[in-house]
Design a protein around this motif. Structure first.
Motif, PDB file in Angstrom:
ATOM      1  N   ASP A   1       0.928  -1.306  -0.061  1.00 35.50           N
ATOM      2  CA  ASP A   1       0.043   0.093   0.116  1.00 35.50           C
ATOM      3  C   ASP A   1       0.593   1.493  -0.038  1.00 35.50           C
ATOM      4  O   ASP A   1       0.601   2.451  -0.750  1.00 35.50           O
ATOM      5  CB  ASP A   1      -1.067  -0.119   1.218  1.00 35.50           C
ATOM      6  N   LEU A   2       2.008   1.294   0.850  1.00 33.06           N
ATOM      7  CA  LEU A   2       2.739   2.480   0.866  1.00 33.06           C
ATOM      8  C   LEU A   2       3.827   2.380  -0.314  1.00 33.06           C
ATOM      9  O   LEU A   2       4.020   3.696  -0.805  1.00 33.06           O
ATOM     10  CB  LEU A   2       3.538   2.504   2.083  1.00 33.06           C
ATOM     11  N   GLY A   3       3.976   1.324  -0.784  1.00 27.60           N
ATOM     12  CA  GLY A   3       4.638   1.077  -2.280  1.00 27.60           C
ATOM     13  C   GLY A   3       3.914   1.808  -3.108  1.00 27.60           C
ATOM     14  O   GLY A   3       4.381   2.667  -4.014  1.00 27.60           O
ATOM     15  N   ASP A   4       2.613   1.433  -3.389  1.00 22.60           N
ATOM     16  CA  ASP A   4       1.683   2.321  -4.279  1.00 22.60           C
ATOM     17  C   ASP A   4       1.657   3.743  -4.190  1.00 22.60           C
ATOM     18  O   ASP A   4       1.703   4.761  -4.924  1.00 22.60           O
ATOM     19  CB  ASP A   4       0.443   1.515  -4.245  1.00 22.60           C
ATOM     20  N   GLU A   5       1.417   3.988  -2.829  1.00 22.26           N
ATOM     21  CA  GLU A   5       1.625   5.637  -2.232  1.00 22.26           C
ATOM     22  C   GLU A   5       2.966   6.186  -2.750  1.00 22.26           C
ATOM     23  O   GLU A   5       2.774   7.212  -3.500  1.00 22.26           O
ATOM     24  CB  GLU A   5       1.363   5.780  -0.860  1.00 22.26           C
ATOM     25  N   LEU A   6       4.141   5.605  -2.833  1.00 19.88           N
ATOM     26  CA  LEU A   6       5.339   6.206  -3.201  1.00 19.88           C
ATOM     27  C   LEU A   6       5.229   6.108  -4.713  1.00 19.88           C
ATOM     28  O   LEU A   6       5.820   7.376  -5.460  1.00 19.88           O
ATOM     29  CB  LEU A   6       6.503   5.295  -2.871  1.00 19.88           C
ATOM     30  N   ILE A   7       4.752   5.393  -5.704  1.00 21.33           N
ATOM     31  CA  ILE A   7       4.807   5.357  -7.059  1.00 21.33           C
ATOM     32  C   ILE A   7       3.937   6.359  -7.229  1.00 21.33           C
ATOM     33  O   ILE A   7       4.087   7.110  -8.369  1.00 21.33           O
ATOM     34  CB  ILE A   7       3.964   4.089  -7.646  1.00 21.33           C
ATOM     35  N   LEU A   8       2.556   6.425  -6.816  1.00 21.01           N
ATOM     36  CA  LEU A   8       1.561   7.745  -7.051  1.00 21.01           C
ATOM     37  C   LEU A   8       2.331   9.113  -6.994  1.00 21.01           C
ATOM     38  O   LEU A   8       2.074  10.024  -7.590  1.00 21.01           O
ATOM     39  CB  LEU A   8       0.393   7.560  -6.414  1.00 21.01           C
ATOM     40  N   THR A   9       3.252   9.059  -5.740  1.00 26.52           N
ATOM     41  CA  THR A   9       3.864  10.567  -5.361  1.00 26.52           C
ATOM     42  C   THR A   9       4.791  10.819  -6.528  1.00 26.52           C
ATOM     43  O   THR A   9       4.480  11.926  -6.907  1.00 26.52           O
ATOM     44  CB  THR A   9       4.253  10.445  -4.119  1.00 26.52           C
ATOM     45  N   VAL A  10       5.615   9.930  -6.903  1.00 25.43           N
ATOM     46  CA  VAL A  10       6.596  10.253  -7.668  1.00 25.43           C
ATOM     47  C   VAL A  10       6.000  10.586  -9.206  1.00 25.43           C
ATOM     48  O   VAL A  10       6.354  11.531  -9.836  1.00 25.43           O
ATOM     49  CB  VAL A  10       7.768   9.147  -7.924  1.00 25.43           C
ATOM     50  N   SER A  11       5.016   9.798  -9.701  1.00 26.04           N
ATOM     51  CA  SER A  11       4.274   9.910 -10.929  1.00 26.04           C
ATOM     52  C   SER A  11       3.542  11.389 -10.770  1.00 26.04           C
ATOM     53  O   SER A  11       3.517  12.049 -11.860  1.00 26.04           O
ATOM     54  CB  SER A  11       3.397   8.880 -11.539  1.00 26.04           C
ATOM     55  N   GLY A  12       2.960  11.687  -9.749  1.00 24.85           N
ATOM     56  CA  GLY A  12       2.360  12.789  -9.725  1.00 24.85           C
ATOM     57  C   GLY A  12       3.002  13.974  -9.807  1.00 24.85           C
ATOM     58  O   GLY A  12       2.612  15.033 -10.423  1.00 24.85           O
ATOM     59  N   VAL A  13       4.443  14.030  -9.098  1.00 24.31           N
ATOM     60  CA  VAL A  13       5.278  15.080  -9.004  1.00 24.31           C
ATOM     61  C   VAL A  13       5.801  15.412 -10.551  1.00 24.31           C
ATOM     62  O   VAL A  13       5.700  16.340 -11.070  1.00 24.31           O
ATOM     63  CB  VAL A  13       6.346  14.937  -8.164  1.00 24.31           C
TER      64      VAL A  13
ATOM     65  N   ILE B   1      10.429  10.225 -19.396  1.00 22.20           N
ATOM     66  CA  ILE B   1       9.984  11.605 -19.875  1.00 22.20           C
ATOM     67  C   ILE B   1      10.484  11.850 -21.068  1.00 22.20           C
ATOM     68  O   ILE B   1      11.525  11.656 -21.222  1.00 22.20           O
ATOM     69  CB  ILE B   1      10.042  12.637 -18.851  1.00 22.20           C
ATOM     70  N   VAL B   2       9.741  12.061 -22.034  1.00 20.50           N
ATOM     71  CA  VAL B   2       9.754  12.376 -23.257  1.00 20.50           C
ATOM     72  C   VAL B   2       9.679  14.252 -23.426  1.00 20.50           C
ATOM     73  O   VAL B   2       8.734  14.427 -23.167  1.00 20.50           O
ATOM     74  CB  VAL B   2       8.986  11.798 -24.484  1.00 20.50           C
TER      75      VAL B   2
ATOM     76  N   SER C   1       4.384  14.583 -13.380  1.00 22.71           N
ATOM     77  CA  SER C   1       3.329  14.944 -14.229  1.00 22.71           C
ATOM     78  C   SER C   1       2.749  16.523 -13.912  1.00 22.71           C
ATOM     79  O   SER C   1       2.666  17.145 -14.891  1.00 22.71           O
ATOM     80  CB  SER C   1       1.829  14.110 -13.900  1.00 22.71           C
ATOM     81  N   ARG C   2       3.026  16.925 -12.661  1.00 20.49           N
ATOM     82  CA  ARG C   2       2.909  18.181 -12.469  1.00 20.49           C
ATOM     83  C   ARG C   2       4.021  19.194 -12.907  1.00 20.49           C
ATOM     84  O   ARG C   2       3.654  20.401 -13.446  1.00 20.49           O
ATOM     85  CB  ARG C   2       2.390  18.514 -10.921  1.00 20.49           C
ATOM     86  N   MET C   3       4.899  18.741 -12.780  1.00 19.41           N
ATOM     87  CA  MET C   3       6.287  19.602 -13.078  1.00 19.41           C
ATOM     88  C   MET C   3       6.606  19.606 -14.400  1.00 19.41           C
ATOM     89  O   MET C   3       7.346  20.716 -14.919  1.00 19.41           O
ATOM     90  CB  MET C   3       7.318  19.262 -12.136  1.00 19.41           C
ATOM     91  N   VAL C   4       6.339  18.742 -15.349  1.00 21.97           N
ATOM     92  CA  VAL C   4       6.749  18.936 -16.811  1.00 21.97           C
ATOM     93  C   VAL C   4       5.940  19.779 -17.338  1.00 21.97           C
ATOM     94  O   VAL C   4       4.981  20.336 -17.130  1.00 21.97           O
ATOM     95  CB  VAL C   4       6.862  17.373 -17.413  1.00 21.97           C
ATOM     96  N   ARG C   5       6.346  20.074 -18.862  1.00 16.15           N
ATOM     97  CA  ARG C   5       5.618  21.071 -19.645  1.00 16.15           C
ATOM     98  C   ARG C   5       4.490  20.290 -20.087  1.00 16.15           C
ATOM     99  O   ARG C   5       4.701  18.862 -20.097  1.00 16.15           O
ATOM    100  CB  ARG C   5       6.619  21.472 -20.709  1.00 16.15           C
ATOM    101  N   LYS C   6       3.687  21.081 -20.978  1.00 20.01           N
ATOM    102  CA  LYS C   6       2.354  20.370 -21.208  1.00 20.01           C
ATOM    103  C   LYS C   6       2.811  19.550 -22.560  1.00 20.01           C
ATOM    104  O   LYS C   6       2.102  18.468 -22.988  1.00 20.01           O
ATOM    105  CB  LYS C   6       1.537  21.595 -21.937  1.00 20.01           C
ATOM    106  N   ALA C   7       4.023  19.993 -23.115  1.00 20.45           N
ATOM    107  CA  ALA C   7       4.382  19.220 -24.419  1.00 20.45           C
ATOM    108  C   ALA C   7       4.982  17.937 -24.105  1.00 20.45           C
ATOM    109  O   ALA C   7       5.365  17.099 -25.091  1.00 20.45           O
ATOM    110  CB  ALA C   7       5.098  20.105 -25.310  1.00 20.45           C
TER     111      ALA C   7
ATOM    112  N   ILE D   1      14.131  20.911 -15.763  1.00 17.64           N
ATOM    113  CA  ILE D   1      12.998  20.516 -15.331  1.00 17.64           C
ATOM    114  C   ILE D   1      13.321  19.583 -14.517  1.00 17.64           C
ATOM    115  O   ILE D   1      12.668  19.404 -13.322  1.00 17.64           O
ATOM    116  CB  ILE D   1      12.456  19.851 -16.869  1.00 17.64           C
ATOM    117  N   TRP D   2      13.992  18.450 -14.541  1.00 16.79           N
ATOM    118  CA  TRP D   2      14.438  17.686 -13.507  1.00 16.79           C
ATOM    119  C   TRP D   2      14.920  18.266 -12.026  1.00 16.79           C
ATOM    120  O   TRP D   2      14.395  17.362 -11.122  1.00 16.79           O
ATOM    121  CB  TRP D   2      15.514  16.362 -14.093  1.00 16.79           C
ATOM    122  N   SER D   3      15.539  19.117 -12.033  1.00 13.92           N
ATOM    123  CA  SER D   3      15.955  19.611 -11.061  1.00 13.92           C
ATOM    124  C   SER D   3      14.868  20.354 -10.157  1.00 13.92           C
ATOM    125  O   SER D   3      14.786  20.148  -8.836  1.00 13.92           O
ATOM    126  CB  SER D   3      16.899  20.789 -11.118  1.00 13.92           C
TER     127      SER D   3
END
Length: 545
Positions: free
Chosen positions: A426-438, A459-460, A440-446, A472-474
């Protein structure tokens, strides 16, 4: 004659108009019938393929869901056995073990009972979980389970073999517990001095949530989806009155085979999809050995003695459902059905267009639903590996045509396996969702974030050089660090990365770019592992690194 001729001249145009009207009507009518028949026949074929594909997807996803939820239990059982087997025969240790097991049960939240039963069948330690609180059962309330099937079957097993009971309803004092509590019991024999049987360790897994998830996913199908045990009894289905019949003496003749005898004979032989007079059946036998061991660490060293040899996942789209027209192969039946359904459409062409548009809309909506599930990761909602690779090919082609730079970032979450193994999935899934969510929010629309599977992402960066991608990664890393500072989590959020840039046509091969990015990421991950401890230690009410 004139009178006769005059009358003839008056009637001739009427007859011609009548013949013209009748002829024209018949031509339009027959052409309309032919057009509607062709369209409806094609639509029925398309709908049939859509329904077939969707039901195959649902059955496959149901199997993956069961594998994910149930296979986690074996890791818990092995952990408890290896940690406490040598201590359990010592009564002086029981109080301390009970306290540890209460903490474990409270943290996991998926076990109705955790028990140590000695070689005589007496419960020595029993931890109950009521859905909110784990408690140790008083010694006066402990029972003898010598005659229960799970004790006798486990006691027969050699060391290293795990017993998996049938999925059934929990019983207390010989009566089915209310409200119904579906459980699977996993037990392992314990030995003292390697050869002396000292009892069993047993986990009662609360399977109700697994079945609830099973039913929620089943709602994406066109009929109902059933989970059957080896004997064909309904464990989960569209009609709750059919479930758990084998637990009641007056309902033991209520099986899937009683309702669908011909289909049940075929279902037991292997996976497939058939259309019969009763509807469309999509089915998959589930080997319980494979199901329980799927995703389990060290599975090659584990043996399972499963009381049920197989389960069966079956999707049923009944012949009397709204989709029945799609099952017929008889053109006469289709034509008759079309004429009945569309008898007013020959007078109101607008209604015909609306109806066809509505049918197309329904079919296309179902198509995009299936398409979405095939292209997206069910946990994070990101596009999956297959769709991501296609997107990367498109970006590389566009970048090559416009001579624009393209950068690729390969990411691996740090310590996901440690979080899964030590803190739970459950916490493993939380970690995956946290990383993917960050990300998704921080990259550009393109830019596009892709989940490759497990702890790996990509990330492309379209129209971005490596230096811009690193910036962007920073920002993504800064967000990880902000989460680590501000949130009281038992683990650190971090990831290793590797960024490469496609600079010219010679370096445009996708596989080569992925390989180079993967290698850069791997080198960084090796460096990170030297000084990185993902799991925090508890200091009072907080987690400290």
């Amino acid at each position: 004659m004139m009178g006769i001729d005059g009358k003839s001249k008056e009637r001739s145009p009427d007859r011609k108009l009548k013949r013209f009207f009748i002829g024209g009507f018949l031509v339009i009518f027959l052409l309309s019938c032919a057009a509607i028949f062709i369209i409806e026949y094609q639509m029925a074929s398309f709908a049939r393929r859509e329904i077939q594909t969707n039901e195959q997807r649902v059955v496959r996803l149901e199997n993956q869901l069961l594998s994910r939820d149930i296979s986690l239990i074996l890791g818990d059982l092995q952990y408890l056995q290896h940690t406490y087997e040598a201590m359990l025969p010592d009564p002086a240790q029981h109080s301390e073990i009970g306290r540890h097991w209460m903490e474990f049960s409270q943290h996991r939240g998926i076990y109705d009972q955790i028990r140590y039963i000695d070689s005589q069948g007496d419960e020595i330690i029993r931890i109950n979980f009521d859905g909110e609180q784990a408690r140790a059962v008083e010694a006066s309330a402990l029972q003898n389970k010598r005659d229960r099937y799970y004790f006798t079957e486990t006691a027969k097993l050699p060391a290293g073999v795990i017993y998996a009971s049938p999925l059934d309803l929990n019983m207390e004092n010989g009566v089915v517990e209310q409200p119904l509590k579906p459980v699977i019991r996993f037990a392992v024999p314990l030995f003292q001095n390697e050869y002396e049987f000292s009892g069993i360790l047993i986990l009662n897994h609360l399977t109700g949530e697994v079945l609830s998830n099973f039913k929620a996913l089943a709602e994406t199908g066109n009929g109902f989806v059933a989970l059957l045990n080896y004997d064909g009894y309904w464990l989960s289905c569209g009609n709750p009155d059919n479930e758990w019949a084998f637990m009641y003496d007056d309902r033991k003749d209520l099986t899937f085979g009683d309702v669908y005898p011909k289909e049940w004979g075929l279902i037991r032989k292997g996976p497939g999809q058939i259309i019969t007079d009763n509807g469309m059946f999509t089915y998959m036998p589930v080997s319980l050995d494979h199901l329980f061991l799927h995703g389990t660490s060290g599975a090659e060293d584990v043996r399972i003695a499963a009381a049920d040899r197989k389960w069966f996942i079956v999707s049923v789209v009944p012949a009397d459902s709204e989709h029945a027209y799609a099952f017929s192969q008889d053109p006469l039946f289709i034509a008759r059905d079309i004429l009945v359904k569309n008898r007013y459409q020959f007078l109101w062409t607008g209604l015909l267009s609306g109806l066809i548009g509505f049918i197309v809309f329904l079919n296309r909506r179902q198509y995009y639903k299936v398409k979405y599930f095939s292209e997206h990761d069910p946990l994070t909602g990101l596009i999956n590996r297959r769709a991501g690779y296609e997107a990367l090919k498109d970006v590389l082609r566009e970048g090559e045509a416009g001579k624009n730079p393209v950068s690729l970032c390969f990411i691996d979450i740090n310590g996901l396996k440690q979080v899964n193994d030590l803190l739970g999935h459950d916490l493993g899934d939380e970690l995956i969702l946290t990383v993917s969510g960050v990300m998704s929010r921080m990259v550009r629309k393109a830019d596009q974030v892709i989940r490759l599977g497990g702890d790996e992402f990509m990330i492309v960066f379209g129209d971005a050089a490596a230096a811009e991608a690193e910036e962007i990664w920073s920002r993504i890393v800064e967000k990880f660090e902000e989460i680590n500072r501000s949130e009281d989590r038992p683990y650190l959020v971090s990831a290793s990365h590797g960024i490469v840039e496609r600079k010219d046509r010679r370096s445009a091969e996708m596989d080569e770019l992925i390989r180079l990015a993967d290698e850069k990421m791997y080198r960084e991950k090796i460096e990170n592992k030297k000084g990185l401890s993902v799991i925090k230690k508890r200091d009072g009410n907080q987690w400290k690194h």
